[in-house]
Write a protein that holds these residues in place. Structure first.
Motif, PDB file in Angstrom:
ATOM      1  N   PHE A  12      11.558   6.902  -3.749  1.00 48.63           N
ATOM      2  CA  PHE A  12      10.300   6.921  -4.491  1.00 48.63           C
ATOM      3  C   PHE A  12      10.009   5.556  -5.106  1.00 48.63           C
ATOM      4  N   ARG A  13      11.007   4.978  -5.738  1.00 47.23           N
ATOM      5  CA  ARG A  13      10.830   3.665  -6.365  1.00 47.23           C
ATOM      6  C   ARG A  13      10.448   2.600  -5.348  1.00 47.23           C
ATOM      7  N   LEU A  14      11.127   2.606  -4.213  1.00 48.22           N
ATOM      8  CA  LEU A  14      10.847   1.615  -3.182  1.00 48.22           C
ATOM      9  C   LEU A  14       9.428   1.750  -2.648  1.00 48.22           C
ATOM     10  N   HIS A  45       6.871   0.867  -5.290  1.00 47.36           N
ATOM     11  CA  HIS A  45       6.824  -0.590  -5.475  1.00 47.36           C
ATOM     12  C   HIS A  45       6.042  -1.254  -4.343  1.00 47.36           C
ATOM     13  N   GLU A  46       6.277  -0.835  -3.117  1.00 51.49           N
ATOM     14  CA  GLU A  46       5.543  -1.394  -1.974  1.00 51.49           C
ATOM     15  C   GLU A  46       4.039  -1.183  -2.140  1.00 51.49           C
ATOM     16  N   LEU A  47       3.663   0.013  -2.540  1.00 51.17           N
ATOM     17  CA  LEU A  47       2.242   0.313  -2.721  1.00 51.17           C
ATOM     18  C   LEU A  47       1.648  -0.469  -3.888  1.00 51.17           C
ATOM     19  N   LEU A  48       2.419  -0.653  -4.947  1.00 48.93           N
ATOM     20  CA  LEU A  48       1.938  -1.433  -6.088  1.00 48.93           C
ATOM     21  C   LEU A  48       1.788  -2.909  -5.741  1.00 48.93           C
ATOM     22  N   ALA A  54      -6.179   0.523  -1.387  1.00 45.52           N
ATOM     23  CA  ALA A  54      -4.811   0.336  -1.879  1.00 45.52           C
ATOM     24  C   ALA A  54      -4.553   1.228  -3.087  1.00 45.52           C
ATOM     25  N   TYR A  55      -5.527   1.308  -3.982  1.00 46.10           N
ATOM     26  CA  TYR A  55      -5.396   2.171  -5.158  1.00 46.10           C
ATOM     27  C   TYR A  55      -5.278   3.634  -4.735  1.00 46.10           C
ATOM     28  N   GLU A  56      -6.123   4.048  -3.802  1.00 45.67           N
ATOM     29  CA  GLU A  56      -6.101   5.436  -3.340  1.00 45.67           C
ATOM     30  C   GLU A  56      -4.762   5.789  -2.685  1.00 45.67           C
ATOM     31  N   ARG A  57      -4.196   4.873  -1.895  1.00 46.72           N
ATOM     32  CA  ARG A  57      -2.895   5.125  -1.274  1.00 46.72           C
ATOM     33  C   ARG A  57      -1.807   5.293  -2.335  1.00 46.72           C
ATOM     34  N   TRP A  58      -1.861   4.473  -3.383  1.00 48.49           N
ATOM     35  CA  TRP A  58      -0.862   4.566  -4.443  1.00 48.49           C
ATOM     36  C   TRP A  58      -0.995   5.889  -5.201  1.00 48.49           C
ATOM     37  N   VAL A  59      -2.208   6.241  -5.573  1.00 48.31           N
ATOM     38  CA  VAL A  59      -2.431   7.496  -6.307  1.00 48.31           C
ATOM     39  C   VAL A  59      -2.072   8.701  -5.442  1.00 48.31           C
ATOM     40  N   GLU A  60      -2.435   8.647  -4.175  1.00 45.78           N
ATOM     41  CA  GLU A  60      -2.096   9.742  -3.264  1.00 45.78           C
ATOM     42  C   GLU A  60      -0.581   9.921  -3.174  1.00 45.78           C
ATOM     43  N   TYR A  61       0.125   8.822  -3.092  1.00 50.27           N
ATOM     44  CA  TYR A  61       1.584   8.893  -3.035  1.00 50.27           C
ATOM     45  C   TYR A  61       2.147   9.501  -4.328  1.00 50.27           C
TER      46      TYR A  61
END
Length: 61
Positions: A7-9, A12-15, A49-56
């Protein structure tokens, strides 16, 4: 790796991706280029990019 490490990895990639897209928008703002296709593309990339992070994050709940 544990699921927490995974999860962290991934988070972090998405951020990092989101940060890069946001930085690109900020560069355009500093250059007073907030119109046109370059701006629209930067906004689209940052939004995606924001949507991918929130979705994750939401799929982890």
């Amino acid at each position: 790796m544990t699921s927490v490490d995974d999860f962290r990895l991934k988070s972090h990639e998405l951020l990092v991706e989101l940060d890069a897209a946001t930085a690109e928008m900020m560069k355009l703002i500093c250059a007073h280029q907030m119109t046109g296709t370059i701006w629209e593309e930067a906004v689209r990339l940052q939004h995606e990019a924001y949507e991918r992070w929130v979705e994750y994050l939401n799929e982890r709940v």
